[in-house]
Design an enzyme around this catalytic site. Structure first.
Site, PDB file in Angstrom:
ATOM      1  N   TYR A  20      -3.185  -2.619 -10.614  1.00 37.10           N
ATOM      2  CA  TYR A  20      -2.802  -2.562  -8.868  1.00 37.10           C
ATOM      3  C   TYR A  20      -2.116  -3.726  -8.376  1.00 37.10           C
ATOM      4  CZ  TYR A  20      -4.457  -2.475  -4.164  1.00 37.10           C
ATOM      5  OH  TYR A  20      -4.406  -2.417  -2.656  1.00 37.10           O
ATOM      6  N   SER A  25       0.779  -1.257  -0.021  1.00 37.87           N
ATOM      7  CA  SER A  25       0.041  -0.017   0.026  1.00 37.87           C
ATOM      8  C   SER A  25       0.735   1.291   0.034  1.00 37.87           C
ATOM      9  CB  SER A  25      -0.916  -0.045   1.252  1.00 37.87           C
ATOM     10  OG  SER A  25      -2.062  -0.852   0.921  1.00 37.87           O
ATOM     11  N   TYR A  44      -4.806   4.142   7.655  1.00 35.75           N
ATOM     12  CA  TYR A  44      -5.950   3.472   7.975  1.00 35.75           C
ATOM     13  C   TYR A  44      -6.971   3.950   9.107  1.00 35.75           C
ATOM     14  CZ  TYR A  44      -3.273   0.640   4.655  1.00 35.75           C
ATOM     15  OH  TYR A  44      -2.618   0.498   3.548  1.00 35.75           O
ATOM     16  N   LYS A  96       0.328   3.360  -2.945  1.00 32.37           N
ATOM     17  CA  LYS A  96      -0.668   4.280  -3.257  1.00 32.37           C
ATOM     18  C   LYS A  96      -0.732   5.721  -3.185  1.00 32.37           C
ATOM     19  CE  LYS A  96      -3.849   0.764  -1.032  1.00 32.37           C
ATOM     20  NZ  LYS A  96      -4.275   0.514   0.253  1.00 32.37           N
ATOM     21  N   VAL A 136       0.983  -3.670   4.092  1.00 35.96           N
ATOM     22  CA  VAL A 136       0.929  -4.864   4.718  1.00 35.96           C
ATOM     23  C   VAL A 136       2.252  -5.796   4.447  1.00 35.96           C
ATOM     24  CG1 VAL A 136      -1.412  -5.371   4.749  1.00 35.96           C
ATOM     25  CG2 VAL A 136      -0.149  -5.953   2.642  1.00 35.96           C
TER      26      VAL A 136
HETATM   27  N1  GLN Z   1      -2.011  -5.453  -1.814  1.00 31.21           N
HETATM   28  C1  GLN Z   1      -2.529  -5.324  -0.426  1.00 31.21           C
HETATM   29  C2  GLN Z   1      -3.983  -5.286  -0.808  1.00 31.21           C
HETATM   30  O1  GLN Z   1      -4.587  -5.009  -1.567  1.00 31.21           O
HETATM   31  C3  GLN Z   1      -2.204  -3.877  -0.154  1.00 31.21           C
HETATM   32  C4  GLN Z   1      -2.860  -3.762   1.060  1.00 31.21           C
HETATM   33  C5  GLN Z   1      -1.978  -3.032   2.148  1.00 31.21           C
HETATM   34  O2  GLN Z   1      -0.774  -2.845   2.055  1.00 31.21           O
HETATM   35  N2  GLN Z   1      -2.407  -2.474   3.315  1.00 31.21           N
HETATM   36  O3  GLN Z   1      -4.481  -5.944   0.104  1.00 31.21           O
END
Ligand code: GLN
Length: 390
Positions: free
Chosen positions: A188, A63, A240, A66, A258
């Site tokens: 993505y 993430s 988050y 992003k 993550v």
């Molecule tokens: N690729 C992970 C997902 O789409 C990214 C989520 C994350 O890093 N929080 O669930």
């Protein structure tokens, strides 16, 4: 070891014992990561990269991609186009929540999965490969080196990514995503599978810290306004459903992923990144957060505590054959202008009225319009022979 690296090493050693949390299990390749890995890096204005621990270990960005894809899309399409499709409000929900705005179908913000998939869906390009390569190019410019996709993690994520596909289908039904669902979602997944080290992340963070200019390569990657917009959204949404408490405790725009990465930005000061795969219940790295929090605390980085430099420009008084010269440097905002004027009044009071006072503003790094208007106006009134050079 230089003294700052020694400080970083000290923080790392203090936090190493904390083994709370668990690696992400819903992406099989991530569950297999070595949970003990730990690294930490900082990049300042001159592009010096200081790092400790497993600082050459590669992991997927997840993430943390992003905000950088958001930067790419903001640069290509502009803020209002982006806001038509993605909101800028903290969701207060987990990163993978199936939740869209009532009526419009807009996801809450570009930092949760739904919003990020919508953002990725706005990247130009004919197919997944073309779109991914544009994203990789932008992220590589932020990092200052050519980044690559980890094909194993990509396959692992794509084969288990039904929740993200469901979100994309929903958003396409609302017209938030124009592209075919697979095109948006596979791009993505590939963006999340880009490999980085903690040093890369620290450089990427520093590029945002210095208004879109990478301090290592000196390349302008995005406009100052784009960097500011991205940081604003990271401030309210980057961690988050922990974003509010993060801002309270640490006070820096940040983004987690993550795989265990966290980066944070101290505007005009430095970019910082940490890596440790065990996550808490929000999906944020336990030790990564602790490292950034300790650093923020020790270095006085919380954005909302007083920072004197903004209100205290450097004022040098120099005697020259033509009279007194007052040299200004640093940033001239409202509070700074007030201080400069106070200093000038004191000086004008002891300067004969036929003498010249020269105010030299050519070294100012940044001067805000209202401060300049106030300064110019009052200077005229102050002393008959005050001259202002800009
Ligand atoms: N690729 C992970 C997902 O789409 C990214 C989520 C994350 O890093 N929080 O669930």
């Amino acid at each position: 070891m230089d003294p700052i690296t020694a400080v970083l090493q000290g923080v790392l050693d203090e936090i190493r014992q904390d083994d709370r949390g668990a690696t992400a299990s819903y992406i099989p390749e991530l569950a297999a990561a070595d949970p003990d890995r730990l690294a930490f890096g900082v990049v300042g204005p001159r592009g010096r990269v200081l790092s400790v621990g497993d600082d050459h270990a590669e992991f997927t960005i997840q993430s943390i991609s992003k905000p950088f894809v958001l930067a790419h899309v903001l640069a290509e399409r502009g803020l209002s186009d982006v806001l038509d499709r993605v909101g800028a409000e903290p969701s207060g929900e987990p990163f993978n929540a199936i939740s869209l705005e009532e009526g419009s179908g807009r996801p809450a913000n570009p930092m949760v999965n739904a919003g990020a998939i919508a953002t990725t869906g706005m990247v130009a390009g004919s197919d997944v490969e073309d779109r991914t390569s544009r994203i990789v190019e932008t992220l590589s410019a932020f990092a200052g080196r050519r980044l690559l996709v980890d094909e194993d993690v990509y396959r692992s994520e794509s084969s288990t990514g039904d929740r993200n596909r469901a979100l994309a289908h929903l958003m396409r039904s609302y017209g938030i995503i124009d592209a075919p669902v697979d095109l948006a979602v596979e791009t993505y997944f590939r963006q999340c599978s880009i490999l980085v080290t903690v040093r890369d992340l620290a450089i990427m963070a520093s590029t945002l810290a210095f208004g879109g200019v990478n301090p290592v390569t000196d390349e302008r990657v995005v406009d100052e306004r784009v960097a500011r917009d991205v940081l604003s959204i990271m401030s309210s949404c980057g961690m988050y459903d922990f974003s509010g408490e993060w801002m309270l405790r640490v006070g820096l725009p940040a983004k987690s992923g993550v795989s265990g990465g966290v980066l944070a930005v101290a505007p005009s000061q430095f970019g910082v990144a940490a890596f440790s795969p065990r996550l808490d219940e929000h999906g944020n790295s336990v030790r990564g957060q602790a490292i950034v929090e300790a650093l923020s605390d020790r270095m006085g980085m919380h954005l909302l505590e007083p920072h004197e430099s903004i209100s205290q420009p450097v004022v040098d008084v120099v005697e020259s054959p033509d009279g007194r010269v007052i040299r200004l440097s640093g940033e001239l905002g409202y509070a700074a202008a007030e201080r400069v004027l106070a200093a000038l009044r004191d000086l004008a009071a002891v300067t004969p009225s036929d003498a010249v006072i020269l105010v030299d503003g050519r070294e100012l790094a940044r001067a805000h319009p209202v401060a300049m208007v106030a300064l110019r106006g009052e200077l005229e009134a102050l002393h008959s022979a005050v001259r202002f050079v800009e």
